[in-house]
Write a protein that holds these residues in place. Structure first.
Motif, mmCIF file in Angstrom:
data_model
loop_
_atom_site.group_PDB
_atom_site.id
_atom_site.type_symbol
_atom_site.label_atom_id
_atom_site.label_comp_id
_atom_site.label_asym_id
_atom_site.label_seq_id
_atom_site.Cartn_x
_atom_site.Cartn_y
_atom_site.Cartn_z
ATOM 1 N N THR A 49 0.825 -0.984 0.152
ATOM 2 C CA THR A 49 0.160 0.241 -0.165
ATOM 3 C C THR A 49 0.468 1.370 -0.168
ATOM 4 N N VAL A 100 -5.871 -3.304 4.639
ATOM 5 C CA VAL A 100 -4.184 -2.775 4.303
ATOM 6 C C VAL A 100 -3.745 -1.760 4.704
ATOM 7 N N SER A 106 -0.399 -6.029 0.301
ATOM 8 C CA SER A 106 -1.560 -6.748 -0.245
ATOM 9 C C SER A 106 -1.445 -7.760 -1.179
ATOM 10 N N LYS A 138 -10.513 -2.738 -4.636
ATOM 11 C CA LYS A 138 -9.562 -2.074 -3.366
ATOM 12 C C LYS A 138 -10.100 -0.481 -3.166
#
Lengths: 166, 85
Positions: A49, A100, A106, A138
């Motif tokens: 991330t 996350v 991830s 996401k």
């Protein structure tokens, strides 16, 4: 000593390990799932991330998935990989779901092959194919008020229908 | 008519306020007819008009004239643009 032990790792069947989990990914476990005595290389890709998205600071990402279909789509990706790189031994693909935080992983992919070329090429193909075909989404949770956005980027063609999104 | 479970993900779940629902649908249809029926149920889905595909029995189907045969218990998913990885 049995003939299986004498021959060693080359007797072990090739495996595809595909998993989704809300727990933090263990890179050690992903690596261990792919390593093989018959292989001289394990290539790894880890997606993490990033702290910025569209000029705003990211607090975290939230992932969701159509889980049964992720498994079938990634199984098809593994078949593609084995067809293109027959020397590939083990493939491990692990994707995290739920929250996350920044700088955490991830997605983790590990692929082994006797020599490094196949593993490296296959890992690059694998993450691109995952992004193009796995039904995973996401949501970017940013700082500043309550604006959250589903990441609407489609990075490639739909593998089956061959329709491109811009 | 057959009873089909429609699944909503990501933006489509936000737009409809649903994660899943059981919907009566014609057994013989097309993907664009299916989409039109879902739009009647949830007009807010129009925001995804040019970005969405469907997944019927876990197979991607683009919006078009492709004939679809549905059966009781089938799953149809509304699939906004993917963003995994």
């Amino acid at each position: 000593m049995s003939s299986r032990e004498e021959v060693g790792g080359s007797m072990e069947p090739s495996r595809d390990l595909i998993g989704l989990s809300s727990e933090p990914l263990s890179i050690e476990r992903v690596y261990s799932s792919a390593v093989s005595p018959s292989c001289g290389a394990v290539a790894l890709f880890i997606g993490t991330t990033r702290e910025h998205f569209e000029g705003r600071r990211v607090i975290r990402l939230e992932y969701e998935a159509y889980e049964p279909m992720v498994k079938s789509e990634l199984s098809a990706v593994c078949r593609d990989i084995r067809s293109r790189w027959p020397m590939v031994k083990h493939i491990c693909i692990q994707h995290r779901l739920g929250l996350v935080p920044v700088a955490e992983a991830s997605v983790a992919i590990a692929i082994s092959s006797p020599h490094r070329c196949e593993a490296q090429e296959a890992v690059g193909y694998c993450i691109n194919a995952l992004k193009a075909s796995a039904p995973i989404w996401k949501k970017v949770i940013k700082s500043v008020c309550v604006w959250c956005v589903w990441c609407g980027v489609v990075c490639g063609v739909w593998r089956h229908s061959r329709i491109a999104f811009e | 008519m057959v009873m089909v479970t429609v699944l909503y993900f990501a933006k489509s779940a936000e737009l409809t306020g649903h994660r899943s629902e059981v919907v009566p649908l014609p057994a013989a249809t097309s993907s664009c007819q299916l989409w039109a029926l879902l739009l009647e149920l949830h007009p807010s889905l129009a925001a995804l008009q040019d970005q969405v595909v469907l997944a019927v029995r876990q197979q991607y189907v683009a919006l078009g004239d492709q004939a679809l045969l549905l059966a009781d218990g089938d799953e149809v998913a509304v699939v906004p643009p993917l963003s995994g990885g």
